[in-house]
Write a protein that holds these residues in place. Sequence first.
Motif, PDB file in Angstrom:
ATOM      1  N   UNK A 148      27.751  -5.832  -5.170  1.00  0.00           N
ATOM      2  CA  UNK A 148      26.323  -5.944  -4.931  1.00  0.00           C
ATOM      3  C   UNK A 148      26.031  -6.315  -3.483  1.00  0.00           C
ATOM      4  N   UNK A 149      26.782  -7.273  -2.948  1.00  0.00           N
ATOM      5  CA  UNK A 149      26.625  -7.693  -1.561  1.00  0.00           C
ATOM      6  C   UNK A 149      28.000  -7.721  -0.912  1.00  0.00           C
ATOM      7  N   UNK A 150      28.068  -7.358   0.349  1.00  0.00           N
ATOM      8  CA  UNK A 150      29.347  -7.299   1.041  1.00  0.00           C
ATOM      9  C   UNK A 150      29.708  -8.604   1.719  1.00  0.00           C
ATOM     10  N   UNK A 151      28.723  -9.387   2.121  1.00  0.00           N
ATOM     11  CA  UNK A 151      28.984 -10.621   2.844  1.00  0.00           C
ATOM     12  C   UNK A 151      28.850 -11.849   1.952  1.00  0.00           C
ATOM     13  N   UNK A 152      27.821 -11.898   1.131  1.00  0.00           N
ATOM     14  CA  UNK A 152      27.503 -13.078   0.344  1.00  0.00           C
ATOM     15  C   UNK A 152      28.222 -13.093  -0.995  1.00  0.00           C
ATOM     16  N   UNK A 168      27.981 -14.641  -4.982  1.00  0.00           N
ATOM     17  CA  UNK A 168      26.861 -14.820  -5.908  1.00  0.00           C
ATOM     18  C   UNK A 168      26.237 -16.206  -5.758  1.00  0.00           C
ATOM     19  N   UNK A 169      27.061 -17.225  -5.548  1.00  0.00           N
ATOM     20  CA  UNK A 169      26.521 -18.579  -5.397  1.00  0.00           C
ATOM     21  C   UNK A 169      25.720 -18.713  -4.101  1.00  0.00           C
ATOM     22  N   UNK A 170      26.148 -18.043  -3.045  1.00  0.00           N
ATOM     23  CA  UNK A 170      25.386 -18.077  -1.783  1.00  0.00           C
ATOM     24  C   UNK A 170      24.051 -17.354  -1.937  1.00  0.00           C
ATOM     25  N   UNK A 171      24.034 -16.266  -2.673  1.00  0.00           N
ATOM     26  CA  UNK A 171      22.778 -15.554  -2.929  1.00  0.00           C
ATOM     27  C   UNK A 171      21.822 -16.468  -3.693  1.00  0.00           C
ATOM     28  N   UNK A 175      18.853  -7.412   3.726  1.00  0.00           N
ATOM     29  CA  UNK A 175      18.888  -7.379   5.195  1.00  0.00           C
ATOM     30  C   UNK A 175      19.765  -8.501   5.757  1.00  0.00           C
ATOM     31  N   UNK A 176      19.724  -9.686   5.141  1.00  0.00           N
ATOM     32  CA  UNK A 176      20.613 -10.761   5.579  1.00  0.00           C
ATOM     33  C   UNK A 176      22.062 -10.344   5.402  1.00  0.00           C
ATOM     34  N   UNK A 177      22.362  -9.749   4.263  1.00  0.00           N
ATOM     35  CA  UNK A 177      23.716  -9.284   3.995  1.00  0.00           C
ATOM     36  C   UNK A 177      24.131  -8.215   5.004  1.00  0.00           C
ATOM     37  N   UNK A 178      23.215  -7.314   5.292  1.00  0.00           N
ATOM     38  CA  UNK A 178      23.500  -6.239   6.242  1.00  0.00           C
ATOM     39  C   UNK A 178      23.768  -6.795   7.641  1.00  0.00           C
ATOM     40  N   UNK A 179      22.935  -7.707   8.084  1.00  0.00           N
ATOM     41  CA  UNK A 179      23.097  -8.247   9.435  1.00  0.00           C
ATOM     42  C   UNK A 179      24.361  -9.085   9.572  1.00  0.00           C
ATOM     43  N   UNK A 180      24.668  -9.882   8.561  1.00  0.00           N
ATOM     44  CA  UNK A 180      25.810 -10.788   8.670  1.00  0.00           C
ATOM     45  C   UNK A 180      27.146 -10.132   8.346  1.00  0.00           C
ATOM     46  N   UNK A 227      26.508   0.482   6.905  1.00  0.00           N
ATOM     47  CA  UNK A 227      26.217  -0.370   5.757  1.00  0.00           C
ATOM     48  C   UNK A 227      25.604   0.446   4.605  1.00  0.00           C
ATOM     49  N   UNK A 228      24.680   1.342   4.932  1.00  0.00           N
ATOM     50  CA  UNK A 228      24.057   2.182   3.897  1.00  0.00           C
ATOM     51  C   UNK A 228      25.110   3.086   3.243  1.00  0.00           C
ATOM     52  N   UNK A 229      26.044   3.584   4.038  1.00  0.00           N
ATOM     53  CA  UNK A 229      27.111   4.410   3.488  1.00  0.00           C
ATOM     54  C   UNK A 229      28.024   3.581   2.576  1.00  0.00           C
ATOM     55  N   UNK A 230      28.266   2.322   2.944  1.00  0.00           N
ATOM     56  CA  UNK A 230      29.060   1.455   2.082  1.00  0.00           C
ATOM     57  C   UNK A 230      28.361   1.214   0.742  1.00  0.00           C
TER      58      UNK A 230
END
Length: 173
Positions: free
Chosen positions: A24-28, A30-33, A62-67, A166-169
Amino acid sequence: MYFISRKSFLILLLFCAGIKSKIRYFYFSDSEIKTLTSFSEVVLPIQEPGMPNLEEASVMRRLDEELTFVSDEIQEDFHSAVMVLEYLPFFYGRFRCFSNMERDNRISFLETVAETDSDVVRAVIGNLKLLVCLVYYGHKSTWDSISYPGPFANPPEKWSEARLHYQNLLKGN
Protein backbone atom coordinates in the motif's frame (compact mmCIF):
# COMPACT_ATOMS: atom_id res chain seq x y z
CA MET A 1 7.84 -34.38 -1.56
CA TYR A 2 9.67 -31.47 0.06
CA PHE A 3 9.05 -30.62 3.72
CA ILE A 4 9.64 -27.15 5.04
CA SER A 5 10.72 -26.70 8.64
CA ARG A 6 8.58 -24.74 11.09
CA LYS A 7 11.26 -22.07 11.41
CA SER A 8 11.49 -21.63 7.63
CA PHE A 9 7.71 -21.49 7.38
CA LEU A 10 7.51 -18.76 10.04
CA ILE A 11 10.25 -16.75 8.36
CA LEU A 12 8.46 -17.05 5.02
CA LEU A 13 5.17 -16.04 6.65
CA LEU A 14 6.74 -12.97 8.26
CA PHE A 15 8.43 -12.05 4.99
CA CYS A 16 5.14 -12.27 3.09
CA ALA A 17 3.34 -10.27 5.78
CA GLY A 18 6.01 -7.58 5.46
CA ILE A 19 5.55 -7.46 1.70
CA LYS A 20 1.79 -7.22 2.07
CA SER A 21 2.02 -4.30 4.48
CA LYS A 22 4.42 -2.44 2.17
CA ILE A 23 2.30 -2.83 -0.97
CA ARG A 24 0.00 0.00 0.00
CA TYR A 25 2.82 2.40 0.89
CA PHE A 26 6.48 2.15 -0.02
CA TYR A 27 7.98 4.27 2.76
CA PHE A 28 5.56 4.11 5.69
CA SER A 29 4.64 1.17 7.86
CA ASP A 30 1.01 0.68 8.86
CA SER A 31 1.68 1.99 12.37
CA GLU A 32 3.32 5.15 10.98
CA ILE A 33 0.32 5.74 8.71
CA LYS A 34 -1.96 5.43 11.75
CA THR A 35 0.14 7.93 13.73
CA LEU A 36 0.40 10.44 10.88
CA THR A 37 -3.30 10.17 10.10
CA SER A 38 -4.14 10.84 13.75
CA PHE A 39 -1.79 13.82 13.74
CA SER A 40 -3.14 15.19 10.45
CA GLU A 41 -6.73 14.95 11.66
CA VAL A 42 -6.03 17.42 14.47
CA VAL A 43 -3.57 19.70 12.69
CA LEU A 44 -5.41 20.20 9.39
CA PRO A 45 -8.83 21.86 9.03
CA ILE A 46 -10.51 18.81 7.53
CA GLN A 47 -13.53 19.21 9.85
CA GLU A 48 -14.33 22.63 8.37
CA PRO A 49 -17.10 22.81 5.76
CA GLY A 50 -15.77 22.90 2.21
CA MET A 51 -12.31 21.63 3.11
CA PRO A 52 -11.21 18.32 1.55
CA ASN A 53 -10.46 15.32 3.75
CA LEU A 54 -7.12 13.52 3.86
CA GLU A 55 -8.01 11.12 1.04
CA GLU A 56 -9.26 13.85 -1.30
CA ALA A 57 -6.06 15.84 -0.78
CA SER A 58 -3.91 12.66 -1.07
CA VAL A 59 -1.94 13.60 2.04
CA MET A 60 -0.58 10.19 2.98
CA ARG A 61 0.11 9.19 -0.62
CA ARG A 62 2.05 12.41 -1.31
CA LEU A 63 4.03 12.10 1.94
CA ASP A 64 4.88 8.53 1.00
CA GLU A 65 5.85 9.61 -2.51
CA GLU A 66 8.09 12.45 -1.34
CA LEU A 67 9.83 10.49 1.40
CA THR A 68 10.43 7.38 -0.70
CA PHE A 69 13.16 9.03 -2.77
CA VAL A 70 14.96 11.25 -0.24
CA SER A 71 18.31 10.36 1.29
CA ASP A 72 18.60 7.66 3.94
CA GLU A 73 19.45 10.22 6.63
CA ILE A 74 16.24 12.17 6.02
CA GLN A 75 14.22 8.96 5.93
CA GLU A 76 15.66 7.86 9.28
CA ASP A 77 15.00 11.27 10.82
CA PHE A 78 11.39 11.19 9.69
CA HIS A 79 10.87 7.63 10.99
CA SER A 80 12.32 8.78 14.31
CA ALA A 81 10.10 11.86 14.43
CA VAL A 82 6.96 9.77 13.88
CA MET A 83 8.06 7.32 16.58
CA VAL A 84 8.72 10.17 19.03
CA LEU A 85 5.25 11.59 18.34
CA GLU A 86 3.64 8.19 18.89
CA TYR A 87 5.22 7.58 22.31
CA LEU A 88 5.58 11.16 23.55
CA PRO A 89 2.31 11.17 25.55
CA PHE A 90 3.81 8.67 28.03
CA PHE A 91 6.38 11.30 29.05
CA TYR A 92 3.58 13.77 29.79
CA GLY A 93 1.51 11.51 32.03
CA ARG A 94 -0.83 10.17 29.34
CA PHE A 95 -1.21 6.43 29.24
CA ARG A 96 -1.96 5.95 25.56
CA CYS A 97 0.00 6.22 22.37
CA PHE A 98 -0.77 9.31 20.31
CA SER A 99 -2.64 7.38 17.64
CA ASN A 100 -4.87 5.68 20.23
CA MET A 101 -5.96 8.91 21.94
CA GLU A 102 -9.37 10.47 21.35
CA ARG A 103 -9.41 13.49 19.03
CA ASP A 104 -10.02 16.02 21.84
CA ASN A 105 -7.24 14.47 23.92
CA ARG A 106 -4.85 14.70 20.96
CA ILE A 107 -5.67 18.40 20.57
CA SER A 108 -5.16 19.13 24.26
CA PHE A 109 -1.93 17.11 24.25
CA LEU A 110 -0.52 19.10 21.32
CA GLU A 111 -1.49 22.33 23.11
CA THR A 112 0.37 21.12 26.21
CA VAL A 113 3.44 20.16 24.20
CA ALA A 114 3.46 23.53 22.42
CA GLU A 115 4.50 25.17 25.71
CA THR A 116 7.39 22.80 26.43
CA ASP A 117 10.97 23.94 26.93
CA SER A 118 12.31 20.95 24.97
CA ASP A 119 13.75 21.96 21.63
CA VAL A 120 13.59 18.38 20.41
CA VAL A 121 9.87 18.03 21.11
CA ARG A 122 9.07 21.37 19.49
CA ALA A 123 11.21 20.45 16.47
CA VAL A 124 9.47 17.09 16.04
CA ILE A 125 5.96 18.56 16.25
CA GLY A 126 6.83 21.63 14.16
CA ASN A 127 8.54 19.71 11.37
CA LEU A 128 5.79 17.10 11.13
CA LYS A 129 3.19 19.86 11.04
CA LEU A 130 5.14 21.76 8.37
CA LEU A 131 5.40 18.75 6.07
CA VAL A 132 1.75 17.72 6.53
CA CYS A 133 0.54 21.28 5.84
CA LEU A 134 2.75 21.64 2.76
CA VAL A 135 1.34 18.47 1.26
CA TYR A 136 -2.26 19.32 2.16
CA TYR A 137 -2.28 22.92 0.94
CA GLY A 138 -0.21 22.01 -2.12
CA HIS A 139 -3.04 19.86 -3.45
CA LYS A 140 -5.46 21.45 -5.95
CA SER A 141 -8.51 20.32 -3.97
CA THR A 142 -7.71 22.85 -1.21
CA TRP A 143 -7.10 25.86 -3.43
CA ASP A 144 -10.73 26.95 -3.89
CA SER A 145 -11.41 26.62 -0.16
CA ILE A 146 -8.55 28.99 0.71
CA SER A 147 -9.25 31.35 -2.24
CA TYR A 148 -5.99 30.56 -3.98
CA PRO A 149 -6.41 30.92 -7.76
CA GLY A 150 -3.43 28.69 -8.54
CA PRO A 151 -0.11 29.48 -10.20
CA PHE A 152 0.12 32.50 -12.48
CA ALA A 153 -0.88 31.66 -16.08
CA ASN A 154 -1.98 28.21 -14.87
CA PRO A 155 0.81 26.16 -16.49
CA PRO A 156 0.23 22.42 -16.83
CA GLU A 157 1.65 20.33 -14.01
CA LYS A 158 4.95 18.69 -14.92
CA TRP A 159 5.87 15.60 -12.95
CA SER A 160 9.45 14.82 -12.00
CA GLU A 161 11.10 11.53 -12.86
CA ALA A 162 10.73 10.47 -9.21
CA ARG A 163 6.95 11.05 -9.28
CA LEU A 164 6.62 9.13 -12.55
CA HIS A 165 8.71 6.29 -11.13
CA TYR A 166 6.55 6.21 -7.99
CA GLN A 167 3.36 6.00 -10.09
CA ASN A 168 4.89 3.12 -12.04
CA LEU A 169 5.72 1.36 -8.77
CA LEU A 170 2.09 1.74 -7.68
CA LYS A 171 0.90 0.20 -10.92
CA GLY A 172 3.36 -2.67 -10.52
CA ASN A 173 5.57 -1.78 -13.50
